[in-house]
Design a protein around this motif. Structure first.
Motif, short mmCIF file in Angstrom:
data_model
loop_
_atom_site.label_atom_id
_atom_site.label_comp_id
_atom_site.label_asym_id
_atom_site.label_seq_id
_atom_site.Cartn_x
_atom_site.Cartn_y
_atom_site.Cartn_z
N LEU A 125 0.83 -1.20 0.00
CA LEU A 125 0.00 0.00 0.00
C LEU A 125 0.87 1.25 0.00
O LEU A 125 1.96 1.27 0.59
N PRO A 126 0.40 2.34 -0.62
CA PRO A 126 1.10 3.62 -0.49
C PRO A 126 1.17 4.03 0.98
O PRO A 126 0.33 3.61 1.79
N GLU A 127 2.15 4.84 1.33
CA GLU A 127 2.34 5.23 2.74
C GLU A 127 1.07 5.80 3.35
O GLU A 127 0.74 5.50 4.49
N LYS A 128 0.32 6.59 2.59
CA LYS A 128 -0.87 7.23 3.14
C LYS A 128 -1.98 6.22 3.46
O LYS A 128 -2.91 6.53 4.21
N ASP A 129 -1.87 5.01 2.90
CA ASP A 129 -2.90 3.99 3.09
C ASP A 129 -2.44 2.83 3.96
O ASP A 129 -3.22 1.89 4.19
N GLU A 130 -1.21 2.88 4.45
CA GLU A 130 -0.69 1.73 5.20
C GLU A 130 -1.48 1.46 6.48
O GLU A 130 -1.56 0.31 6.92
N GLU A 131 -2.07 2.49 7.07
CA GLU A 131 -2.85 2.32 8.30
C GLU A 131 -4.35 2.45 8.04
O GLU A 131 -5.12 2.78 8.94
N SER A 132 -4.78 2.18 6.84
CA SER A 132 -6.20 2.25 6.51
C SER A 132 -6.96 1.13 7.22
O SER A 132 -6.38 0.17 7.72
N ASN A 133 -8.28 1.26 7.25
CA ASN A 133 -9.10 0.22 7.87
C ASN A 133 -9.07 -1.04 7.02
O ASN A 133 -9.15 -0.97 5.79
N PRO A 134 -9.00 -2.20 7.65
CA PRO A 134 -9.02 -3.45 6.89
C PRO A 134 -10.33 -3.62 6.11
O PRO A 134 -11.38 -3.12 6.54
N SER A 135 -10.25 -4.32 4.99
CA SER A 135 -11.46 -4.57 4.18
C SER A 135 -11.27 -5.84 3.39
O SER A 135 -10.14 -6.33 3.21
N PHE A 136 -12.39 -6.37 2.90
CA PHE A 136 -12.35 -7.58 2.08
C PHE A 136 -13.44 -7.51 1.04
O PHE A 136 -14.58 -7.10 1.31
N ASN A 137 -13.10 -7.95 -0.19
CA ASN A 137 -14.10 -8.06 -1.26
C ASN A 137 -13.81 -9.28 -2.11
O ASN A 137 -12.65 -9.64 -2.34
N ASN A 138 -14.89 -9.91 -2.57
CA ASN A 138 -14.79 -11.00 -3.53
C ASN A 138 -15.40 -10.52 -4.84
O ASN A 138 -16.46 -9.89 -4.85
N TYR A 139 -14.73 -10.79 -5.96
CA TYR A 139 -15.21 -10.37 -7.27
C TYR A 139 -15.43 -11.60 -8.14
O TYR A 139 -14.57 -12.47 -8.25
N LYS A 140 -16.62 -11.67 -8.75
CA LYS A 140 -16.99 -12.80 -9.58
C LYS A 140 -16.41 -12.63 -10.99
O LYS A 140 -16.10 -11.52 -11.42
N PRO A 141 -16.29 -13.74 -11.74
CA PRO A 141 -15.72 -13.65 -13.08
C PRO A 141 -16.43 -12.63 -13.98
O PRO A 141 -15.77 -11.95 -14.78
N GLU A 142 -17.75 -12.51 -13.84
CA GLU A 142 -18.48 -11.58 -14.71
C GLU A 142 -18.17 -10.12 -14.40
O GLU A 142 -18.50 -9.23 -15.19
#
Length: 304
Positions: A125-142
């Motif tokens: 991550l860029p320095e400004k985003d290193e301490e961002s909140n954790p997140s998760f996403n799943n992306y389907k083939p479509e």
């Protein structure tokens, strides 16, 4: 011209899973923001104890993990309470930011019938985003655009390349693609990014009269536009982007500051990075320095 050829090395990520480790490499730590790359499988037979394949809960900071499957399925669980089965052609994109723990479980023996095979990369991550909140996403083939041409099929996993874009959010300019070439097909690297390379999953390619084979990553200098010719049916993972600056990496921790790595070590030892609520009965303890733990290199090293 060709900057470097990286030959994958064997590493262990669980009791029964050996992987080909491509990044980081001592002479080439990163390609764009990509700081880590493992190729697991194919595994077609379940071990006597299926759980020996599992990667137990473990922590990350300062990066996004990107998981992509060619075959089989994996169950992801994390500190946010997410439980997600990833299947071939899907993308699991988990941003650790300030800290997250997750596990990867192989719970369905039938899923190994066609061969379990997975690529996992980490994006610093860029320095400004290193301490961002954790997140998760799943992306389907479509949700992931596909382009085809004579002898060429490619899926854009993230970023932008060859005029393609998708909705997978990235913190810095990058591209990541699954490319399939028929024997004899010609192909070139995208020109939108300053650092570019590709990893050969299977098959072989010719570049400037030299043959390259599975388990090798080729990285090219800025402004070079090589002609890639498939010598047989070939699968590549192409990646790159813009550099994000020097990084330190130790085990599963990535940061622009060495002291932040030390803090993360203590946070994991003291339980300040919580375990997945639906997978919290065991975990990987903090390894000793100079050991060879699952999931990452053995000691802090500056990356550039």
């Amino acid at each position: 011209m060709l900057d470097i050829v990286i030959d994958a090395r064997e590493a262990a990520i669980s009791e029964a899973v050996r992987v080909k480790r491509i990044l980081p490499f001592r002479q080439r730590r990163m390609v764009g923001p990509f700081i880590f790359m493992d190729h697991a499988g194919p595994i077609s037979e379940a071990p006597p104890q299926l759980g020996s394949l599992d990667v137990l809960p473990h922590p990350h900071i300062g990066l996004s993990t990107v998981s992509y499957l060619f075959g089989g399925q994996v169950t992801h669980r994390d500190s946010l309470g997410v439980e997600q089965i990833i299947r071939p052609g899907e993308v699991n994109w988990m941003t650790a930011g300030s800290g997250i723990a997750h596990s990867e479980r192989f719970e369905d023996p039938a899923a190994l019938a066609g061969g379990l095979e997975m690529i996992q990369t980490w994006v610093a991550l860029p320095e400004k985003d290193e301490e961002s909140n954790p997140s998760f996403n799943n992306y389907k083939p479509e949700q992931l655009p596909i382009f085809t041409d004579t002898g060429v099929w490619m899926r854009l996993i993230a970023g932008n390349a060859y005029g393609l874009r998708n909705e997978v959010p990235t913190a810095s300019p990058l591209f990541y693609m699954h490319v399939v070439l028929q024997s004899g097909a010609h192909f070139g690297l995208p020109k939108e990014h300053s650092e570019r390379g590709f990893y050969i999953v299977k098959g072989s390619v010719d570049v400037a009269g030299v043959t390259y084979r599975p388990g090798q990553m080729l990285v090219f200098n800025r402004g070079v536009d090589p002609l890639i010719k498939a010598k047989e049916d070939t699968t590549l993972m192409m990646l790159g982007g813009e550099p994000v600056g020097e990084r330190f990496i130790w085990w599963n921790f990535v940061s622009s500051r060495r002291e932040r790595i030390e803090q993360a070590k203590e946070d994991w030892k003291q339980g300040r990075i919580i375990l997945p609520p639906n997978d919290n009965h065991d975990f990987i303890p903090l390894p000793k320095d100079n050991s060879k733990p699952a999931g990452g290199p053995p000691r802090p090293e500056p990356l550039s």
